[in-house]
Enzyme design. Structure first.
Site, PDB file in Angstrom:
ATOM      1  N   ARG A 239       0.832  -1.257  -0.029  1.00 20.60           N
ATOM      2  CA  ARG A 239       0.064   0.132  -0.055  1.00 20.60           C
ATOM      3  C   ARG A 239       0.849   1.405  -0.030  1.00 20.60           C
ATOM      4  NH1 ARG A 239      -5.389  -1.759   2.229  1.00 20.60           N
ATOM      5  NH2 ARG A 239      -5.648  -3.658   1.114  1.00 20.60           N
ATOM      6  N   GLU A 241       0.633   4.290   0.674  1.00 17.45           N
ATOM      7  CA  GLU A 241      -0.145   5.174   1.648  1.00 17.45           C
ATOM      8  C   GLU A 241       0.914   5.850   2.373  1.00 17.45           C
ATOM      9  OE1 GLU A 241      -2.797   2.905   3.764  1.00 17.45           O
ATOM     10  OE2 GLU A 241      -4.324   3.031   2.301  1.00 17.45           O
ATOM     11  N   ARG A 247      -0.472   2.244  13.240  1.00 13.31           N
ATOM     12  CA  ARG A 247      -1.127   0.969  12.689  1.00 13.31           C
ATOM     13  C   ARG A 247      -0.911   0.728  11.258  1.00 13.31           C
ATOM     14  NH1 ARG A 247      -7.470   1.693  12.793  1.00 13.31           N
ATOM     15  NH2 ARG A 247      -7.725   3.597  11.646  1.00 13.31           N
ATOM     16  N   HIS A 248      -0.103   1.726  10.350  1.00 11.02           N
ATOM     17  CA  HIS A 248      -0.079   1.337   8.984  1.00 11.02           C
ATOM     18  C   HIS A 248       1.286   1.041   8.591  1.00 11.02           C
ATOM     19  CE1 HIS A 248      -3.830   3.907   9.185  1.00 11.02           C
ATOM     20  NE2 HIS A 248      -3.901   3.197   7.936  1.00 11.02           N
ATOM     21  N   GLU A 390      -9.925  -1.732  13.352  1.00 18.05           N
ATOM     22  CA  GLU A 390     -10.547  -2.663  12.220  1.00 18.05           C
ATOM     23  C   GLU A 390      -9.213  -3.487  12.023  1.00 18.05           C
ATOM     24  OE1 GLU A 390      -9.931  -2.775   7.538  1.00 18.05           O
ATOM     25  OE2 GLU A 390     -10.872  -0.698   8.181  1.00 18.05           O
ATOM     26  N   SER A 393     -11.858  -6.129   6.556  1.00 18.40           N
ATOM     27  CA  SER A 393     -12.780  -5.517   5.942  1.00 18.40           C
ATOM     28  C   SER A 393     -13.249  -6.371   4.910  1.00 18.40           C
ATOM     29  CB  SER A 393     -12.236  -4.293   5.132  1.00 18.40           C
ATOM     30  OG  SER A 393     -13.290  -3.614   4.585  1.00 18.40           O
ATOM     31  N   ARG A 436      -1.377  -6.587  12.326  1.00 21.24           N
ATOM     32  CA  ARG A 436      -2.187  -5.718  13.190  1.00 21.24           C
ATOM     33  C   ARG A 436      -3.072  -6.875  14.345  1.00 21.24           C
ATOM     34  NH1 ARG A 436      -6.065  -1.319  10.380  1.00 21.24           N
ATOM     35  NH2 ARG A 436      -4.273  -0.789   9.747  1.00 21.24           N
TER      36      ARG A 436
END
Length: 462
Positions: A239, A241, A247-248, A390, A393, A436
């Site tokens: 990812r 991002e 948490r990323h 989360e 998903s 996670r």
């Protein structure tokens, strides 16, 4: 230096197997020299192997000279040594070691591999409790740990974290295989962004453009369209991002699953929810010692779960937040602070750290999500949470090619849509982040603690 000159029987005992049952036996142990101190004609030192430690005592006598004491005291910390000695019961517990009821009375020591005298971090400092009950206030910061990860990973807590993380993978596989799932392997080089948007790593693929997969989503669905019925895959997910949060990660391990159902997507939700229950039960029952070792350095509340798991509708979650004073629209997406608050509210009301939130607003879900058949404001989608964050998903996917074209718009990946032109069963699934799940089960504060060599926007080494 051992260069494999000859084969010999292996007679070494593991540190974790030392105890009263083998008291008075002469054994050989290979481990790292954790600490040492000399005192006159004797020396005390601690051996460490993975998450386990044992105290050793050596004194001048018939088999031990003063020169040997000096030799032992000059061995550098973190060196690997072979130690021969007799296992002896102790009068008092050795509180500073994991093996507390015996110690080794040493007769021989051999250095197998020497460490440099100057270490970039001290393992004893890296092992200190987060709440620093000793009051020494010595901290090894995160960047120092990650820059010297080979040393940092030697601490008992890190040894336990990654053994438990391997356990999550094992339990994921065991549980799904027992339910008739097939493990598949999905490509990581793809021709178009699998999730749409800009958070994708591009690269040159000979004379073409390619991308690192953001998800195995499309290939799981193709497997369902190919009549595999129930599938799962474990592999890296990328990812792009620029999120520098606790948490990323830009690369993490994805645990993904997909399954066909007969009448209603809740058939799949129940399978996934029960899978998590099996994983949590397995971690609790099989990895209690690892949880205790991690908890000694990083104290946390024990993880709680219900069987069967709690499932709430999205609008119920919003109602709980509103009752707590949060102002938000019923179809507004949950912010990170609101997710965490809802997690605390759920724990207070239902006494569980794991729950499922069902029926998300359609506007906040990907194009391939099936709308609710009764009200298109909502969708047949769900998220699953641990400690208010989360960890999965998922949704019922659109399995009709024409409807998918209508929903896809600019996101259309033709080979993906074509897979549904020849008949495809209704299906649902989800994607899970391994790091996670491990972080939240153990109550840790940063995902970099559960990634062996983490990748984030600022780190691509070691």
């Amino acid at each position: 230096m051992i260069r494999s000159e000859e084969e010999r029987p292996v007679t070494h005992i593991a540190v974790k197997d030392l105890g009263r049952p083998i008291a008075n036996q002469t054994i050989i142990v290979r481990a790292r020299l954790h600490t040492s101190r000399g005192k006159g004609k004797q020396a005390f030192f601690v051996l460490r192997s993975q998450a386990y430690t044992v105290q050793c005592v050596v004194a001048v006598g018939e088999k031990v000279s003063k020169q040997m004491i000096k030799f032992i005291c000059n061995i550098t910390k973190e060196s690997i040594v072979d130690v021969e000695g007799k296992v002896m019961n102790t009068d008092q517990k050795v509180e500073s070691c994991s093996v507390q009821d015996v110690e080794i009375h040493v007769s021989k020591v051999f250095v197998v591999s020497s460490a440099l005298p100057r270490l970039p971090l001290q393992i004893e400092d890296a092992m200190r409790r987060e709440d620093d009950l000793e009051g020494l206030n010595i901290k090894v910061n995160q960047d120092t740990r990650l820059d010297n990860r080979v040393l940092d990973l030697r601490t008992p807590a890190n040894q336990a974290i990654f053994r438990l993380e391997a356990g999550v993978c094992q339990l994921f596989r065991e549980t799904l295989r027992a339910k008739g799932f097939i493990e598949i392997m999905c490509p990581k080089l793809i021709s178009a962004a699998s999730e749409g948007g800009a958070n994708v790593f591009g690269l040159k693929y000979f004379e073409k453009e390619a991308f690192l997969a953001q998800s195995p989503q499309l290939y799981k669905q193709m497997a369902i369209a190919s009549d595999f019925g129930k599938v799962f895959t474990i592999g890296p997910v990328f990812r792009a991002e620029n999120s520098n949060t606790h948490r990323h990660l830009t690369e993490f391990v994805g645990l993904d699953l997909e399954l066909a159902f007969t009448h209603h997507y809740h058939e799949a939700v129940k399978v996934i929810g029960n899978m998590f229950t099996e994983i949590f039960r397995g971690l609790r029952d099989r990895y209690a010692s690892e949880v205790a070792i991690v908890g000694h350095q990083f104290p946390a509340e024990p993880f709680k779960f219900l069987d069967p798991p709690l499932m709430l509708e999205y609008c119920e979650g919003v109602a709980m937040l509103r009752e707590a004073g949060v102002e938000m629209d019923e179809t507004e997406d949950l912010s990170t602070p609101n997710e965490k608050l809802l997690g605390r509210l759920v724990r207070a009301k239902y006494d569980t750290d794991f729950y499922i939130l069902d029926k998300y607003p359609l506007a906040v879900r990907p194009f391939y999500t099936m709308p609710d058949p009764h009200d298109p404001t909502w969708s047949n989608s769900y998220d699953m949470f641990m400690r208010g964050e989360e960890i999965l998903s998922g949704a019922q996917r659109i399995h009709d090619a024409d409807f998918l074209c209508e929903r896809a718009k600019v996101h259309a990946i033709q080979s993906y849509i074509d897979a549904f032109k020849y008949g495809c069963p209704p299906h649902a699934g989800g994607g899970i982040g391994l790091e996670r799940v491990t972080m939240l089960y153990l109550g840790l504060d940063n995902i970099r603690k559960t990634s062996m060599f983490p990748r984030d926007p600022k780190r691509i080494m070691p």
